[in-house]
Each structure stands twice: as C-alpha cells, then as structure tokens.
Scaffold this active site. Structure first.
Site, short mmCIF file in Angstrom:
data_model
loop_
_atom_site.label_atom_id
_atom_site.label_comp_id
_atom_site.label_asym_id
_atom_site.label_seq_id
_atom_site.Cartn_x
_atom_site.Cartn_y
_atom_site.Cartn_z
N GLY A 1 -80.93 -18.17 130.49
CA GLY A 1 -79.86 -17.35 129.94
C GLY A 1 -80.22 -16.43 128.80
O GLY A 1 -79.35 -16.03 128.04
N SER A 2 -81.49 -16.03 128.69
CA SER A 2 -81.83 -15.11 127.60
C SER A 2 -81.13 -13.76 127.78
O SER A 2 -80.65 -13.17 126.80
CB SER A 2 -83.34 -14.93 127.49
OG SER A 2 -83.89 -14.44 128.70
N ASN A 3 -81.02 -13.28 129.01
CA ASN A 3 -80.29 -12.03 129.24
C ASN A 3 -78.80 -12.21 129.01
O ASN A 3 -78.14 -11.32 128.49
CB ASN A 3 -80.55 -11.50 130.66
CG ASN A 3 -81.83 -10.71 130.72
OD1 ASN A 3 -81.96 -9.67 130.09
ND2 ASN A 3 -82.80 -11.21 131.48
N LEU B 1 -79.30 -16.84 141.10
CA LEU B 1 -80.11 -16.96 142.30
C LEU B 1 -79.37 -16.95 143.63
O LEU B 1 -79.87 -16.39 144.60
CB LEU B 1 -81.00 -18.21 142.20
CG LEU B 1 -81.96 -18.20 141.00
CD1 LEU B 1 -82.83 -19.44 141.00
CD2 LEU B 1 -82.81 -16.94 140.97
N LEU C 1 -76.99 -15.96 146.79
CA LEU C 1 -76.39 -14.72 147.29
C LEU C 1 -74.92 -14.71 146.93
O LEU C 1 -74.24 -15.74 147.01
CB LEU C 1 -76.54 -14.63 148.81
CG LEU C 1 -77.92 -14.26 149.34
CD1 LEU C 1 -77.93 -14.32 150.86
CD2 LEU C 1 -78.34 -12.88 148.86
N ASN D 1 -76.70 -6.34 139.52
CA ASN D 1 -77.74 -7.35 139.40
C ASN D 1 -78.95 -6.77 138.67
O ASN D 1 -79.25 -5.59 138.78
CB ASN D 1 -78.18 -7.81 140.80
CG ASN D 1 -79.24 -8.90 140.75
OD1 ASN D 1 -79.12 -9.86 140.00
ND2 ASN D 1 -80.28 -8.77 141.56
N HIS E 1 -82.98 -7.16 138.54
CA HIS E 1 -84.10 -7.69 139.33
C HIS E 1 -85.41 -7.42 138.59
O HIS E 1 -85.62 -6.30 138.12
CB HIS E 1 -84.13 -7.04 140.72
CG HIS E 1 -85.16 -7.64 141.62
ND1 HIS E 1 -84.98 -8.86 142.23
CD2 HIS E 1 -86.39 -7.22 141.96
CE1 HIS E 1 -86.05 -9.15 142.93
NE2 HIS E 1 -86.93 -8.17 142.78
N ASP F 1 -80.84 -7.70 147.30
CA ASP F 1 -81.65 -6.70 146.60
C ASP F 1 -81.70 -5.34 147.27
O ASP F 1 -82.65 -4.59 147.10
CB ASP F 1 -83.08 -7.22 146.38
CG ASP F 1 -83.14 -8.41 145.44
OD1 ASP F 1 -82.25 -8.54 144.59
OD2 ASP F 1 -84.09 -9.21 145.57
N GLU G 1 -92.27 -7.52 131.44
CA GLU G 1 -91.05 -7.17 132.17
C GLU G 1 -89.81 -7.66 131.42
O GLU G 1 -88.81 -6.96 131.31
CB GLU G 1 -91.11 -7.74 133.60
CG GLU G 1 -89.99 -7.27 134.50
CD GLU G 1 -88.72 -8.07 134.32
OE1 GLU G 1 -87.62 -7.50 134.50
OE2 GLU G 1 -88.81 -9.27 134.01
#
Length: 190
Positions: A12-14, A85, A87, A102, A104, A145, A170
């Site tokens: 959960g850092s984002n 994660l 769908l 989302n 990615h 995606d 990233e």
C-alpha cells in the site's frame, strides 16, 4: 468533490501516497480503501490515516450484490487500482465507465497481461535487457492491461541494475507521478 475508492492487494505505498496527496483537497476525497486480502498492509496504512477500509475476497468482489452497495454506501464516483491483483469484474467496469484506472509497473504494452505484476514485471524487464522501464496509468477494461493509456513515465536502466534496482527506480516514478495523474484524470471528468 469526487469520492474515490482505492483498490489494493499488498503493502500500500501508493495507496498511502494517494491518501496523503489528497488530504485537504477540494477535488478528491479518498473515501474508501478496498482489498481482496485481509492481511494487506495497505489496510493498516489506510486506517492509520483515517480512511475507512473493507475486505472483499474474490467471491465478494465478483458479486454485484455485495460490491455495489459497499461503493454506494461511501458515495464512490471513481476507482483507482494501486497494486490490485484480481481482474476487475465487468459489472464494475460497466458501472464506472472510464472511471477506473490502473497503475502498471512497466511501459505497456510491454510486460502486461495475466501474471505480469510486481517482481514478475521487473524480472522480465531485466531478462530482456531493456534500456529503460517505467510506469503506465491506463483505463481499466475487461481485458487485463489493455485499456487506453493515460500517462507513461520512464527511467533509464543500466546493465548493472539488479531486479531490485529496477523495482526501486520504477517505484520512485510511481511515488512522484501517480497522484498527479489521478488528479488530472478526475479534474477532466465531465
């Protein structure tokens, strides 16, 4: 004010970054954090920042009778996937057209699709000897995606970079750019 739900599966850092970024915003309210995993550390981060949480295992996530009332209870207008994660079920995509995005950890269309998340992506980038990697924010569609790309940011790689180095480079892009991309998308909703 747009009420967003942040969907998470991991640390959960984002998620935390989004909550802090929008704290006091006149545009976005982080109204709910939803996880498919009861032990996701993102839930702890959200609770520590005063954001309500809900655990929706796969069966509940795929049940409109459970998901839609939950989202309605919090007045959710928009959904942000931040390390989520599973769908997203089609009924949610239909209920929130162009209102689910989302993050990615690669420059799509490279390294996307089923099974391509987290370290799997960074390992594939390293294995391919890529000279750069990055992050992609895209709209969610029923095909994993494959939604329209909203924004991409890249970072140079060296041959000496390990998989962990690639992941860290990233991730720094995510921390720097993801909240502003979310804000821009929401600000442009009719």
């Amino acid at each position: 004010m747009t009420n967003i739900a942040i969907f998470v599966s991991g640390s959960g850092s984002n998620c935390e970054n989004l909550i802090k970024y929008f704290n006091g915003s006149d545009l976005v309210n982080c109204a709910l954090v939803v996880s498919n995993k009861a032990d996701a550390y993102a839930l702890v981060r959200a609770k520590n920042l005063g954001v309500p949480t809900a655990v929706m295992p796969k069966a509940d996530l795929n049940d409109p009778e459970k998901m839609m009332p939950l989202l309605a209870e919090y007045g959710i207008d928009f959904i942000v996937l931040a390390g989520f994660l599973p769908l997203v079920p089609t009924f949610l995509i239909d209920a929130f057209p162009r209102k689910i995005i989302n993050l990615h950890p690669a420059l799509l269309p490279k390294y996307g699709g089923k099974g391509m998340w987290g370290h799997h992506v960074h390992e594939a980038v390293k294995e391919a000897g890529e000279k750069e990697t990055g992050m992609t924010v895209h709209y969610v569609t029923p095909v994993c995606d494959s939604g329209e790309i909203i924004a991409q940011y890249s970072v140079a790689l060296s041959t000496d970079d390990t998989v962990d180095d690639i992941a860290e480079k990233e991730h720094q892009l995510e921390m720097k750019y993801f909240p502003a991309v979310v804000e821009k998308v929401i600000s442009e909703i009719d």
